[in-house]
Write a protein that holds these residues in place. Structure first.
Motif, mmCIF file in Angstrom:
data_model
loop_
_atom_site.group_PDB
_atom_site.id
_atom_site.type_symbol
_atom_site.label_atom_id
_atom_site.label_comp_id
_atom_site.label_asym_id
_atom_site.label_seq_id
_atom_site.Cartn_x
_atom_site.Cartn_y
_atom_site.Cartn_z
ATOM 1 N N GLY A 114 0.750 -1.253 0.000
ATOM 2 C CA GLY A 114 0.000 0.000 0.000
ATOM 3 C C GLY A 114 0.773 1.291 0.000
ATOM 4 O O GLY A 114 0.839 1.972 -1.009
ATOM 5 N N ASN A 115 1.359 1.688 1.127
ATOM 6 C CA ASN A 115 1.949 3.024 1.211
ATOM 7 C C ASN A 115 3.147 3.209 0.288
ATOM 8 O O ASN A 115 3.250 4.217 -0.402
ATOM 9 N N HIS A 116 4.054 2.259 0.268
ATOM 10 C CA HIS A 116 5.198 2.388 -0.626
ATOM 11 C C HIS A 116 4.755 2.275 -2.086
ATOM 12 O O HIS A 116 5.312 2.944 -2.956
ATOM 13 N N ALA A 117 3.747 1.456 -2.338
ATOM 14 C CA ALA A 117 3.205 1.337 -3.694
ATOM 15 C C ALA A 117 2.730 2.700 -4.193
ATOM 16 O O ALA A 117 3.087 3.137 -5.292
ATOM 17 N N ILE A 138 -4.644 -9.283 -1.055
ATOM 18 C CA ILE A 138 -5.326 -8.839 0.164
ATOM 19 C C ILE A 138 -5.132 -7.349 0.459
ATOM 20 O O ILE A 138 -5.575 -6.851 1.490
ATOM 21 N N SER A 139 -4.490 -6.618 -0.446
ATOM 22 C CA SER A 139 -4.297 -5.176 -0.234
ATOM 23 C C SER A 139 -5.657 -4.480 -0.151
ATOM 24 O O SER A 139 -6.631 -4.892 -0.781
ATOM 25 N N ILE A 140 -5.691 -3.431 0.604
ATOM 26 C CA ILE A 140 -6.917 -2.649 0.759
ATOM 27 C C ILE A 140 -7.293 -2.061 -0.610
ATOM 28 O O ILE A 140 -6.449 -1.445 -1.268
ATOM 29 N N PRO A 141 -8.542 -2.248 -1.040
ATOM 30 C CA PRO A 141 -8.956 -1.760 -2.365
ATOM 31 C C PRO A 141 -8.659 -0.281 -2.603
ATOM 32 O O PRO A 141 -8.295 0.111 -3.710
ATOM 33 N N GLN A 142 -8.785 0.543 -1.562
ATOM 34 C CA GLN A 142 -8.515 1.974 -1.719
ATOM 35 C C GLN A 142 -7.038 2.221 -2.035
ATOM 36 O O GLN A 142 -6.698 3.142 -2.776
ATOM 37 N N LYS A 143 -6.137 1.407 -1.461
ATOM 38 C CA LYS A 143 -4.708 1.577 -1.738
ATOM 39 C C LYS A 143 -4.377 1.112 -3.151
ATOM 40 O O LYS A 143 -3.537 1.709 -3.822
ATOM 41 N N ILE A 144 -5.028 0.054 -3.602
ATOM 42 C CA ILE A 144 -4.837 -0.396 -4.984
ATOM 43 C C ILE A 144 -5.327 0.690 -5.937
ATOM 44 O O ILE A 144 -4.631 1.051 -6.893
ATOM 45 N N ALA A 145 -6.512 1.230 -5.657
ATOM 46 C CA ALA A 145 -7.070 2.289 -6.511
ATOM 47 C C ALA A 145 -6.186 3.524 -6.513
ATOM 48 O O ALA A 145 -5.959 4.134 -7.571
ATOM 49 N N ALA A 146 -5.659 3.899 -5.350
ATOM 50 C CA ALA A 146 -4.785 5.078 -5.282
ATOM 51 C C ALA A 146 -3.502 4.842 -6.072
ATOM 52 O O ALA A 146 -3.034 5.727 -6.799
ATOM 53 N N THR A 147 -2.940 3.645 -5.965
ATOM 54 C CA THR A 147 -1.710 3.315 -6.697
ATOM 55 C C THR A 147 -1.961 3.400 -8.198
ATOM 56 O O THR A 147 -1.174 3.985 -8.943
ATOM 57 N N LYS A 148 -3.068 2.837 -8.645
ATOM 58 C CA LYS A 148 -3.439 2.934 -10.065
ATOM 59 C C LYS A 148 -3.718 4.387 -10.442
ATOM 60 O O LYS A 148 -3.362 4.832 -11.536
ATOM 61 N N GLY A 149 -4.338 5.123 -9.527
ATOM 62 C CA GLY A 149 -4.648 6.530 -9.775
ATOM 63 C C GLY A 149 -3.405 7.382 -9.997
ATOM 64 O O GLY A 149 -3.455 8.393 -10.703
ATOM 65 N N TYR A 150 -2.288 6.972 -9.389
ATOM 66 C CA TYR A 150 -1.032 7.681 -9.603
ATOM 67 C C TYR A 150 -0.352 7.220 -10.886
ATOM 68 O O TYR A 150 0.755 7.649 -11.205
ATOM 69 N N GLY A 151 -0.991 6.319 -11.620
ATOM 70 C CA GLY A 151 -0.487 5.930 -12.930
ATOM 71 C C GLY A 151 0.318 4.647 -12.985
ATOM 72 O O GLY A 151 0.858 4.313 -14.044
ATOM 73 N N ALA A 152 0.403 3.919 -11.895
ATOM 74 C CA ALA A 152 1.198 2.684 -11.899
ATOM 75 C C ALA A 152 0.435 1.541 -12.552
ATOM 76 O O ALA A 152 -0.794 1.496 -12.522
ATOM 77 N N ASN A 153 1.191 0.635 -13.131
ATOM 78 C CA ASN A 153 0.652 -0.630 -13.609
ATOM 79 C C ASN A 153 0.706 -1.578 -12.424
ATOM 80 O O ASN A 153 1.784 -1.851 -11.911
ATOM 81 N N VAL A 154 -0.459 -2.069 -11.980
ATOM 82 C CA VAL A 154 -0.531 -2.926 -10.799
ATOM 83 C C VAL A 154 -0.733 -4.374 -11.214
ATOM 84 O O VAL A 154 -1.585 -4.674 -12.042
#
Length: 184
Positions: A114-117, A138-154
């Motif tokens: 999450g946070n480092h992502a 099992i990552s929190i959906p909001q952290k996955i969405a935020a990581t994608k929102g910053y443009g990363a390929n997850v």
């Protein structure tokens, strides 16, 4: 993870240099105190409370503590990890030949829940670098969405570090990445 045999020692000067690199990218967060918590931390025990402990018969300490809180929850992405991610990206951009060798297009890869992502995704986006992040299912959906929102390929993986590293190493894009970031 960094090879400790090639890592420079942590010194006051190295911290000052790191701060210079990240300063344009991070918020200046406040340092606050809390009187109630400081008073609770400063509350001394009574002689009766020490009875039956290894300190029985001793004069209780009378600590005077003042607790300070660095409010990194007010930092970009809501965590201090953004400092390490920006430092890593800024150092990488200064490596001889990295930019000329196509480093921005090859990208960076890490695994994090999450946070480092989020932090690496943000730092990479602001530098125009592709970011590939392996996140546990099992990552929190909001952290996955935020990581994608910053443009990363997850890319998703199992929850252990071994499972995450395996996905990072076997992913189709892994061989094209010129740098790997450890979990900070």
């Amino acid at each position: 993870m960094a090879d400790l045999s090639t890592t420079l020692p942590l010194t006051r000067d190295s911290v000052i240099e790191a701060h210079k690199l990240v300063k344009p990218h991070v918020h200046l967060t406040p340092v606050l105190t809390n009187r109630t918590l400081s008073e609770l931390a400063s509350t001394s025990r009574t002689a009766e409370e020490l009875a039956g402990t290894r300190w029985a018969g001793r004069t209780p300490a009378r600590p005077v503590l003042r607790l300070w809180f660095k409010c990194e929850n007010m930092q970009r992405i809501g965590a201090f990890k953004v400092r390490g991610a920006f430092h890593a990206v800024e150092k990488l951009k200064r490596e001889p030949g990295w930019l000329d060798g196509g480093g921005k297009d090859k990208g960076v890869v890490t695994h994090s829940s999450g946070n480092h992502a989020q932090a690496l995704a943000l730092a990479a986006r602001e530098s125009g670098i592709k970011a590939y992040i392996v996140m546990p299912d099992i990552s929190i959906p909001q952290k996955i969405a935020a990581t994608k929102g910053y443009g990363a390929n997850v890319l998703h993986s199992g929850s252990t570090s071994v499972e995450r590293e395996a996905v990072a190493n076997k992913a189709p894009w892994a061989s094209s990445c010129s740098s790997r970031s450890s979990i900070l």
